[in-house]
Design an enzyme around this catalytic site. Structure first.
Site, PDB file in Angstrom:
ATOM      1  N   PRO A  23       5.955   3.825   2.173  1.00 30.26           N
ATOM      2  CA  PRO A  23       4.972   4.365   1.727  1.00 30.26           C
ATOM      3  C   PRO A  23       4.273   5.442   2.670  1.00 30.26           C
ATOM      4  CG  PRO A  23       4.245   2.335   1.202  1.00 30.26           C
ATOM      5  CD  PRO A  23       5.721   2.427   1.846  1.00 30.26           C
ATOM      6  N   CYS A  25       1.383   8.468   2.684  1.00 24.12           N
ATOM      7  CA  CYS A  25       0.467   9.665   1.938  1.00 24.12           C
ATOM      8  C   CYS A  25       0.714  10.855   2.642  1.00 24.12           C
ATOM      9  CB  CYS A  25      -0.951   9.465   2.454  1.00 24.12           C
ATOM     10  SG  CYS A  25      -1.755   7.736   1.689  1.00 24.12           S
ATOM     11  N   ALA A  57       0.825   5.880  -1.443  1.00 22.01           N
ATOM     12  CA  ALA A  57      -0.175   5.130  -2.212  1.00 22.01           C
ATOM     13  C   ALA A  57      -0.864   6.095  -3.240  1.00 22.01           C
ATOM     14  CB  ALA A  57      -1.207   4.927  -1.077  1.00 22.01           C
ATOM     15  N   GLN A  99       3.995   3.331  -5.202  1.00 24.67           N
ATOM     16  CA  GLN A  99       2.950   2.323  -4.684  1.00 24.67           C
ATOM     17  C   GLN A  99       1.647   2.573  -5.561  1.00 24.67           C
ATOM     18  OE1 GLN A  99       1.113   2.589  -0.741  1.00 24.67           O
ATOM     19  NE2 GLN A  99       1.692   0.516  -0.416  1.00 24.67           N
ATOM     20  N   TYR A 181      -7.738  -1.400   1.829  1.00 23.46           N
ATOM     21  CA  TYR A 181      -7.904  -0.876   0.631  1.00 23.46           C
ATOM     22  C   TYR A 181      -8.638  -1.845  -0.316  1.00 23.46           C
ATOM     23  CZ  TYR A 181      -6.238   3.230   2.878  1.00 23.46           C
ATOM     24  OH  TYR A 181      -5.951   4.222   3.811  1.00 23.46           O
ATOM     25  N   ARG A 229       2.484  -5.186  -1.442  1.00 22.34           N
ATOM     26  CA  ARG A 229       2.351  -4.992   0.015  1.00 22.34           C
ATOM     27  C   ARG A 229       0.942  -5.684   0.452  1.00 22.34           C
ATOM     28  NH1 ARG A 229       2.983   0.016   4.213  1.00 22.34           N
ATOM     29  NH2 ARG A 229       4.869  -0.724   4.032  1.00 22.34           N
ATOM     30  N   LEU A 300       6.909  -0.208  13.457  1.00 26.14           N
ATOM     31  CA  LEU A 300       7.702  -0.125  14.721  1.00 26.14           C
ATOM     32  C   LEU A 300       9.088  -0.683  14.885  1.00 26.14           C
ATOM     33  CD1 LEU A 300       4.861   0.018  17.826  1.00 26.14           C
ATOM     34  CD2 LEU A 300       6.097   1.974  16.607  1.00 26.14           C
ATOM     35  N   ARG A 323       7.560   6.216  10.366  1.00 27.72           N
ATOM     36  CA  ARG A 323       7.382   7.498  11.137  1.00 27.72           C
ATOM     37  C   ARG A 323       8.664   7.940  11.708  1.00 27.72           C
ATOM     38  NH1 ARG A 323       2.734   4.748  14.654  1.00 27.72           N
ATOM     39  NH2 ARG A 323       3.796   2.940  13.836  1.00 27.72           N
TER      40      ARG A 323
HETATM   41  C1  LIG Z   1       1.696   9.574   7.386  1.00 32.63           C
HETATM   42  C2  LIG Z   1       1.515   8.104   7.080  1.00 32.63           C
HETATM   43  C3  LIG Z   1       1.436   7.989   5.675  1.00 32.63           C
HETATM   44  C4  LIG Z   1       1.003   6.407   5.295  1.00 32.63           C
HETATM   45  N1  LIG Z   1       0.578   6.273   3.993  1.00 32.63           N
HETATM   46  C5  LIG Z   1       0.805   5.036   3.648  1.00 32.63           C
HETATM   47  C6  LIG Z   1       0.814   4.702   2.225  1.00 32.63           C
HETATM   48  O1  LIG Z   1       0.403   5.492   1.518  1.00 32.63           O
HETATM   49  N2  LIG Z   1       0.703   3.290   1.805  1.00 32.63           N
HETATM   50  C7  LIG Z   1       0.797   2.447   2.851  1.00 32.63           C
HETATM   51  O2  LIG Z   1       0.959   1.211   2.469  1.00 32.63           O
HETATM   52  N3  LIG Z   1       1.206   2.511   4.093  1.00 32.63           N
HETATM   53  C8  LIG Z   1       0.896   3.924   4.537  1.00 32.63           C
HETATM   54  N4  LIG Z   1       1.345   4.092   5.784  1.00 32.63           N
HETATM   55  C9  LIG Z   1       1.859   3.068   6.725  1.00 32.63           C
HETATM   56  C10 LIG Z   1       3.365   3.050   6.694  1.00 32.63           C
HETATM   57  O3  LIG Z   1       3.904   2.756   5.572  1.00 32.63           O
HETATM   58  C11 LIG Z   1       3.798   2.096   7.722  1.00 32.63           C
HETATM   59  O4  LIG Z   1       3.321   0.726   7.175  1.00 32.63           O
HETATM   60  C12 LIG Z   1       3.372   2.029   9.178  1.00 32.63           C
HETATM   61  O5  LIG Z   1       3.334   3.357   9.573  1.00 32.63           O
HETATM   62  C13 LIG Z   1       4.207   1.295  10.006  1.00 32.63           C
HETATM   63  O6  LIG Z   1       5.476   1.629  10.094  1.00 32.63           O
HETATM   64  P1  LIG Z   1       6.250   2.552  11.252  1.00 32.63           P
HETATM   65  O7  LIG Z   1       6.100   1.961  12.619  1.00 32.63           O
HETATM   66  O8  LIG Z   1       7.688   2.663  10.811  1.00 32.63           O
HETATM   67  O9  LIG Z   1       5.602   3.877  11.149  1.00 32.63           O
HETATM   68  C14 LIG Z   1       1.569   5.444   6.131  1.00 32.63           C
HETATM   69  C15 LIG Z   1       2.019   5.995   7.633  1.00 32.63           C
HETATM   70  C16 LIG Z   1       2.051   7.104   7.910  1.00 32.63           C
HETATM   71  C17 LIG Z   1       2.691   7.556   9.351  1.00 32.63           C
END
Ligand SMILES: Cc1cc2nc3c(=O)[nH]c(=O)nc-3n(C[C@H](O)[C@H](O)[C@H](O)COP(=O)(O)O)c2cc1C
Length: 354
Positions: A23, A25, A57, A99, A181, A229, A300, A323
């Site tokens: 997820p 935002c 979210a 979510q 949160y 989560r 990551l 990402r």
């Molecule tokens: C732009 C952005 C928005 C995010 N929004 C949410 C969200 O809405 N809900 C959530 O649980 N995590 C959110 N995260 C966290 C990601 O879901 C993820 O857990 C975190 O970036 C680690 O994963 P990654 O290393 O693959 O980026 C967000 C991350 C990014 C980069």
């Protein structure tokens, strides 16, 4: 044979592979209603071979949003605008979830690219609520502590929002109990210093999430998976721990939760998080083994071989990526090539398959 590209079945839902969109935002909604940005953003993943997309979210009440531009799901108009997004994902054979969230003391923000962080009343901001009147620090004001009737209303709000998600056609819902949160604020003794039945002991701090999960489970179809989560650890002395997470996940399983989406952190911006490739995977593995519940790992994970190894070695049942999907929304198509696996390409893109 790739394990990453193998099917996974949870209740009535068949995921055609185990690479899922985490997820994210997008700060692009108006009054909680999705916009064309969401059509394109989610649509790009739906054309990219992922096994499941988790939408961002989404506030279960207006004051539950992180920012004034976050998605909401407390009325029919919001549900109706999500419907075409869901329908498009389904037309591509992609499973899609949403979510459901409440930001608590970390709400009332403006989009991160704004010239100031917090929304004033005139800009659509609100008074934040939390288990206790303790600020997250920095730019965030001191929240108001929720009363017990207000807590009970929020349990109902999560269930009503889940019903709207069903109406919008989603295949599953995820309760956001991570990243500092509201629900996580109840779990962590750092943000929860209540002295009533919602604070103090492990049993009291976990009461809110268990009430929400139970209530949501009763209003969604039996065939619909329910995810939660969590932040498996606050990474802080005197904070929420992985040992408590394991115990909570056993209880969540008992109330009908099907999968734990395992993240970490978010209670304090100063926590010493050892960020490195796959750094949260050991939490997903421990919960999967000790609480005996399916998990997905996140954080990551960026390489196809890395993701394949996580599934093959039984550390998690699926991986989520955030990402990397922003950089390449069709990452699974490329990963399938690298792993010699099969994934369905949309007809319109076939000439790019090579
Ligand atoms: C732009 C952005 C928005 C995010 N929004 C949410 C969200 O809405 N809900 C959530 O649980 N995590 C959110 N995260 C966290 C990601 O879901 C993820 O857990 C975190 O970036 C680690 O994963 P990654 O290393 O693959 O980026 C967000 C991350 C990014 C980069």
């Amino acid at each position: 044979m790739s394990d990453l590209f193998s099917h996974l079945s949870l209740r009535g839902v068949d995921f055609h592979n185990r690479i899922w969109v985490s997820p994210m935002c997008q700060y692009s909604a108006i009054d909680g209603v999705a916009t064309q940005w969401h059509d394109v953003h989610i649509g790009s993943f739906a054309t990219g071979g992922t096994g499941m997309i988790m939408m961002e979210a989404t506030g279960v009440v207006p004051e539950g949003r992180i920012s004034t531009a976050c998605l909401g799901l407390w009325n029919d108009k919001q549900a109706e605008r999500l419907r075409p997004i869901v329908d498009f994902a389904h037309s591509m054979g992609t499973i899609i979830g949403i979510q459901l969230a409440h930001a608590g003391r970390k709400g009332s923000c403006l989009p991160p690219w704004s010239d100031h962080p917090m929304a004033s009343k005139e800009e659509g901001g609100w008074e934040c609520v939390a288990p206790s009147a303790i600020s997250f620090g920095g730019k965030y004001p001191v929240p108001r502590a929720l009363s017990i009737p207000e807590i009970r209303e929020l349990v109902v709000a999560f269930a009503q929002s889940a019903q709207l998600a069903v109406k919008a056609g989603f295949d599953l819902v995820e309760i956001h109990a991570a990243h500092g949160y509201l629900i996580h604020q109840f779990l962590s003794p750092i943000s929860n210093q209540r002295s009533d039945v919602y604070g103090g002991s492990f049993e009291n701090r976990t009461r809110f999430i268990l009430e929400i999960a139970k209530e949501v489970r009763t209003v969604i179809p039996d065939s619909m998976p329910l995810f939660v989560r969590i932040s498996a650890s606050d990474w802080l002395k005197d904070g929420w721990t992985i040992t408590e997470s394991v115990e909570l996940c056993k209880l969540l399983k008992d109330v009908g939760v099907d999968l734990i989406d395992v993240s970490s952190g978010g209670t304090s911006s100063g926590a010493p998080v050892p960020v490195a490739p796959g750094y949260q995977v050991p939490f997903a593995e421990r919960i999967r083994i000790e609480a005996k519940i399916p998990t997905c790992a996140v954080g990551l994970i960026t390489e196809s071989k890395q993701a394949e190894e996580i599934i093959r070695s039984g550390k998690a049942d699926a991986v989520m990526m955030a990402r990397e999907f922003l950089r390449n929304p069709r990452w699974p198509l490329q990963a399938a090539k690298e792993l010699n696996a099969d994934v369905k390409w949309p007809n319109q893109l076939l000439r790019g398959k090579g």
